[in-house]
Structures are given as structure tokens and as C-alpha cells.
Design an enzyme around this catalytic site. Sequence first.
Site, PDB file in Angstrom:
ATOM      1  N   LYS A 145       0.846  -1.204   0.000  1.00 40.83           N
ATOM      2  CA  LYS A 145       0.000   0.000   0.000  1.00 40.83           C
ATOM      3  C   LYS A 145       0.882   1.255   0.000  1.00 40.83           C
ATOM      4  O   LYS A 145       2.062   1.180   0.357  1.00 40.83           O
ATOM      5  CB  LYS A 145      -0.939  -0.020   1.204  1.00 40.83           C
ATOM      6  CG  LYS A 145      -0.234   0.007   2.539  1.00 40.83           C
ATOM      7  CD  LYS A 145      -1.162  -0.426   3.665  1.00 40.83           C
ATOM      8  CE  LYS A 145      -0.463  -0.280   5.001  1.00 40.83           C
ATOM      9  NZ  LYS A 145      -1.040  -1.148   6.017  1.00 40.83           N
TER      10      LYS A 145
ATOM     11  N   TYR B 118      15.034  30.146   9.035  1.00 46.19           N
ATOM     12  CA  TYR B 118      13.819  30.827   9.498  1.00 46.19           C
ATOM     13  C   TYR B 118      13.742  30.913  11.013  1.00 46.19           C
ATOM     14  O   TYR B 118      14.127  29.973  11.723  1.00 46.19           O
ATOM     15  CB  TYR B 118      12.573  30.070   9.018  1.00 46.19           C
ATOM     16  CG  TYR B 118      12.231  30.286   7.563  1.00 46.19           C
ATOM     17  CD1 TYR B 118      11.934  31.562   7.079  1.00 46.19           C
ATOM     18  CD2 TYR B 118      12.180  29.210   6.681  1.00 46.19           C
ATOM     19  CE1 TYR B 118      11.594  31.757   5.746  1.00 46.19           C
ATOM     20  CE2 TYR B 118      11.842  29.390   5.344  1.00 46.19           C
ATOM     21  CZ  TYR B 118      11.550  30.671   4.883  1.00 46.19           C
ATOM     22  OH  TYR B 118      11.225  30.847   3.578  1.00 46.19           O
TER      23      TYR B 118
HETATM   24  C1  LIG Z   1      -0.233  -2.084   6.625  1.00 48.98           C
HETATM   25  C2  LIG Z   1      -0.773  -3.318   7.123  1.00 48.98           C
HETATM   26  C3  LIG Z   1       0.074  -4.409   7.414  1.00 48.98           C
HETATM   27  C4  LIG Z   1       1.579  -4.332   7.346  1.00 48.98           C
HETATM   28  O1  LIG Z   1       2.084  -3.935   8.592  1.00 48.98           O
HETATM   29  P1  LIG Z   1       3.649  -3.792   8.857  1.00 48.98           P
HETATM   30  O2  LIG Z   1       3.735  -3.316  10.248  1.00 48.98           O
HETATM   31  O3  LIG Z   1       4.142  -2.779   7.892  1.00 48.98           O
HETATM   32  O4  LIG Z   1       4.253  -5.107   8.632  1.00 48.98           O
HETATM   33  C5  LIG Z   1      -0.527  -5.592   7.784  1.00 48.98           C
HETATM   34  N1  LIG Z   1      -1.867  -5.693   7.865  1.00 48.98           N
HETATM   35  C6  LIG Z   1      -2.697  -4.680   7.616  1.00 48.98           C
HETATM   36  C7  LIG Z   1      -4.164  -4.881   7.747  1.00 48.98           C
HETATM   37  C8  LIG Z   1      -2.185  -3.448   7.239  1.00 48.98           C
HETATM   38  O5  LIG Z   1      -3.016  -2.437   6.995  1.00 48.98           O
END
Ligand SMILES: *Cc1c(COP(=O)(O)O)cnc(C)c1O
Length: 632
Positions: free
Chosen positions: A40, A263
Site C-alpha cells: 500500500k 527561518y
Molecule cells: C499495513 C498493514 C500491514 C503491514 O504492517 P507492517 O507493520 O508494515 O508489517 C498488515 N496488515 C494490515 C491490515 C495493514 O493495513
Amino acid sequence: MHALESERNWIEISLDHFIENLRELRRFMPKEASFMQIVKADAYGHGAVEIAQVAIQEGASMVGVANAEEGKLLRLHGIDVPILILSPSLLEEIPSLLKYDLMPTVTERRFGKILGDVAKEKGKCVPIHVNIDTGMGRSGVNYEDSESFIADIQKIEGIYLDGIFTHYAASENDPAYSSVQLTRFKEFLSRLSELPRWIHIANSSGLLNCPDDVSNLFRIGLLSYGVYTDVSLSEKVHVKPVMTFKSRVSYVNLVRKGESVGYNRTYIAPKETRYAIVPVGYADGYDYLLSNKGTMLVHNILCPVIGKVSMDMTAIDVSSVTGIQPGDEVIVFGNDHREIRVDTLCQTYGGSPYELLCQTGRRARRFYFQKERIIKARPLARREFVSSDYDSGELSKVIEGAIGEKIGNREIARLIFSTVLQRLFQEESRPLFHRHEFYHRLSFSQPKDEKLAEEYFQIDTELSFKKHLQNDYFIIACASNEKELEAYFRREDVEYRWLLDGSLHLNDQTFAIRSVRVDDLDLNYESRVSETCLELTCTHEKLHQLVGKHVSFTINTRTYYPKASHQLTVYITGLTQGAEISVDYHQVVPSMDVIPFFLSGQPNIYREEGAIHLITPANEWLLPGSGVVFVF
Ligand SMILES: *Cc1c(COP(=O)(O)O)cnc(C)c1O
């Protein structure tokens, strides 16, 4: 391939580290289990397509995304394993789910019903997963009333239950709570009469911290990218950062004691201090909260960020680096050096490593490395399409995809692309020189030689055109079979080709040059003859002066053509603007028919006593492969 030298800041993705990390993590999975690579948010900023491809090679059974759009992108890039959408989908995404064969996570009966109805109408049955909330407190069906939910879902036609999962709230550092969640999930599962194909619970830290005996799939994210969610995990497994964010010093300056940098004057120099400007700011994903806290690596020396991170620039203290110069490489973060690992850096400002990875590279190109070599470069993440971002192979895919989108058929798009564009570019991008004021005249007559005259016409050809001169020589080729001729079509240094009838013996009598000129130079030519082809190399000592210029070519030849064949075809072999093709037959042939085949534009045909002229307007473009058949 893009060279790194021209980049101001860029991302290096080590696919070797990614593969090593996956292999490390697999050691924690039961033998019969598999994993789902979580990609994702563009694989946490690492590139969803590239990461998914490698993960699948390494045995991933599935990939996980956040929404239908992310799934669609993977499908369009040829990822063909099951794709699970982890978050609840919107009703509006249903058409996309079906079109791109994506698996939604269903948490509502109504959604399941509507999805099933639409799927049934299309004659499909969509696999779905159900998310059980065992204490994450986000999305998902509450574990206490989910038995009836599962039963209801299983009754809906048009969908089927492919998996059930739950998600830990704090697998990286709260084993007690994780075990409560696990117990709840196992109890719920034990009440089901039948389990679906996939049961999954753990994310990557859950895999290390919360072993269980029910799951057969693991959802692997952050750890595979070489970043720890919690320092304690580094004692269990060693993973290497996949992403390194690099930049270059753009300016070196001195700040006097008591003067400020950046800044709001948040940094006041305690002594005269040399600092460097790195052209990376929060717009590039370097978090604003790293102001006065971050560290970068220059010549392998740690340099603290001084003052506030600006939109496009950050100042670092380089007093301990000798010989620093604009252009020197800076490792902004991500490398295995403890201080600039993403996880360490995030601790300094209380940030999230997930967030830092995702937001990185908004203005950087990505380079993929395997075995120390760049194997792929990805363009800047622009909203607008810029064709020069892509190398020729990638661009071909984009063009083919665009044609496919336009006509709604990928197969036909491939056909159009390969016949029209590949023909023009001959498999690769190259400068395309065109001809204009193209003139080709064929004159039929009786050969002087009486023996030849029985079976052959003499054909005098006159060819002239204007074109950019590429080399200080060019070739005229005559082949005695189609295959040899084909080879000459692929060569860029051949300006004229002729196919000699197989009944004639190939030599410089049967295919003779009467004259070859470029502008007002009379060219010399040297012939090389083999069994199947005659190659004439045309040169002149002054020709090199005209290379790169627009010149007039004139090529006049004499050859012979069998009377019995009754037809003669003339092709336009290159991109041409404006053409005249003429045939003069009055001495020898009583009548002649003409069949033009022009891929673009149509010629006007003029007949006179014993002659035909085909003429296209001077500014009309003709595609290669166009031509005309004369029938006698
Ligand atoms: C993003 C996600 C993961 C992956 O988690 P990590 O901590 O990056 O390994 C697993 N399961 C779900 C449902 C997620 O949304």
C-alpha cells in the site's frame, strides 16, 4: 538508463536488501505458510510495482493494497497474483473491483450483498476476506458477533469467503495485549464449522513477536523494507534498509559566531561554523520536525541539521568534514548507519517511520539496484505525464497502453503499435529522418542485348529526394532474395534498395549505377558482390562537410525485370513528405494499370500516352509501407 550524476536528490532502492530481508523473515514462518507482501501507499514509498514483482519471485502468494486504485495500477503493470484491499471499500469502487479482479475486505452485510448482486449480473463470483476486530478498534466486524456475520456472508451469491483475518494493535511492543487479541480470534475461529482457505493475523512485527498455530499467511510490510517498528525487534532479526535517500551539497558557507541560520533564528552559531546547504526540504519529504534534530552523512561523517528545515533546503553543520564541495554526495537517511536509519531518525522527533518512508521522494527519482547495478529508474512522481521521463522500453508500454485505452482492446493496440510505430522506430528510439520532395521514375525499354530482350525489360530508375545526411557515405543495395532485402531495410545507412529477380545473375551489369549525386557532388562507389547481394558504398572526399545538413540525393540506376511477372511494386520505405512516382512504358508495354496502397493520404493519378504519374501534395506525410503496384 538515467545516470545518477544529473540528480539533485534521489532515492536508491536496494532490491538485494529487500530479498535478504524477505528471506530473513521467512525463517519465522511455518514451512507450509505463505506471505502477503504489503505494497500500500506505493509500497511505503519504495514503488509498488517493483516491490510486488520481486516479492512474488520470492514466493509471495498475494499482495495487499489500500484501495481499488492501487490494485488497478498493479494489474495494469501485469501483477497477476490475488490482490487484497485491506481497508473497507466504497460502493463506488465495486466496478473497479470487478474489472481488475481485486479482493475486497468486507465488513458490512450491505456491501457484501450489493457486491454479490453486481458480480452475479456479470457472471462472476468474487473472493472476499473478512476482517475481525479483536481489539484493534478500527475497521472490522466485532469478534463477539461475527459468527452470524460469517454465516450471512456465506449465503450471499456472487461472492465467496477466501479468507478471515484480524490485525494486532501493538504487536511490536505489547505482547500481553497481542495475546488477548489472539485468544479472542482463536475462540471465534473454533466456533466456525468450516475455515476458509486463508487465515491471517500478523503484520511483520507480529510475525516475530506473536507466534500462533492458526494462521497460514503473514502480512509483511515495514520489516521487509528494512526498518524496525521497535528497537527490541533488532535483537530478533537483522534487516537492512531498502531505501536510501541521497542528495548533494548545493552550497557551502560560513556563519559567524552569534549569527543565526534559517527561518525564525532557531539556531545561533556558538562559534564560527561552516555549513552546507542540502537541496532537500519538507516538500521532498524531509520532515519539518527534523529541524535542529536530524543528522545527515557527508564523506561518512555525521552532520547535524542546524536551523529549521525549509520547503526546499536544509542546512547542516559540516565543520568536521574536510574538503567539502558543492556536488558532494549527502546521505539524507536510510542507510544502515545507526544514526541515520529511518527508525532512529524518527525517534529523535517522535515521528513514524511508516510516515517518513511514505512521504519521501516527492521530488526525487527512484533508482533500483540489484547486484550493485541500476536495473531500473522510475520517473519523478509528477501529476502530469512527461514523456522524456521514460526510457524507450517504458515509453513503448505507455504508448501501447494509451492506444489500448483508446480503442478498448489491448491485443489490437499491440498490433497497431507493432505495425506502425515499431516499423518507424525499428524496435528502439532513434532519430527519425524523413525524406521530402521525393521523386521516383521508372522507364521501361527493350534491352540492347538480344538474349536479355527475349525475357526482360530494361528498367532505368531515377530517384531523387531531400534528406538530412547522416554519414559521410551511404549504401545502395540490390538483393536477389526477400530475406537479404529485409536486412537492408533494418539498416539506417542504406538509401536505396532493389530486389533483383532470382532468374538473373547478380552483378554490376544486371544492377548498374548510372550516377549518384549528393547536391552537386558526383559520388564514387565501390561495389561488393556476393551470391545474393550487391552492395555499393557511395562516398566522396568532400561528403563529410555535408554531414548533418539537408541535402539532395540523386540516384540513377539501370536494371532488368522479367516480362513474365506482369507486375512491379515500388515501396516508400521511409517517412516521406510529398512524393511523385512515375512510370514510363510507352516504348514497350501496350497498357499499364496502377494500384496504389497508401497508408496515409491518397495520390492523385495522372495518365498520359505511355506514362502514369502518382502525385501527393508536397506537405502531405506518407508512412513507410506505402507504395504502388504497376500491372502490365
Ligand atoms: C499495513 C498493514 C500491514 C503491514 O504492517 P507492517 O507493520 O508494515 O508489517 C498488515 N496488515 C494490515 C491490515 C495493514 O493495513
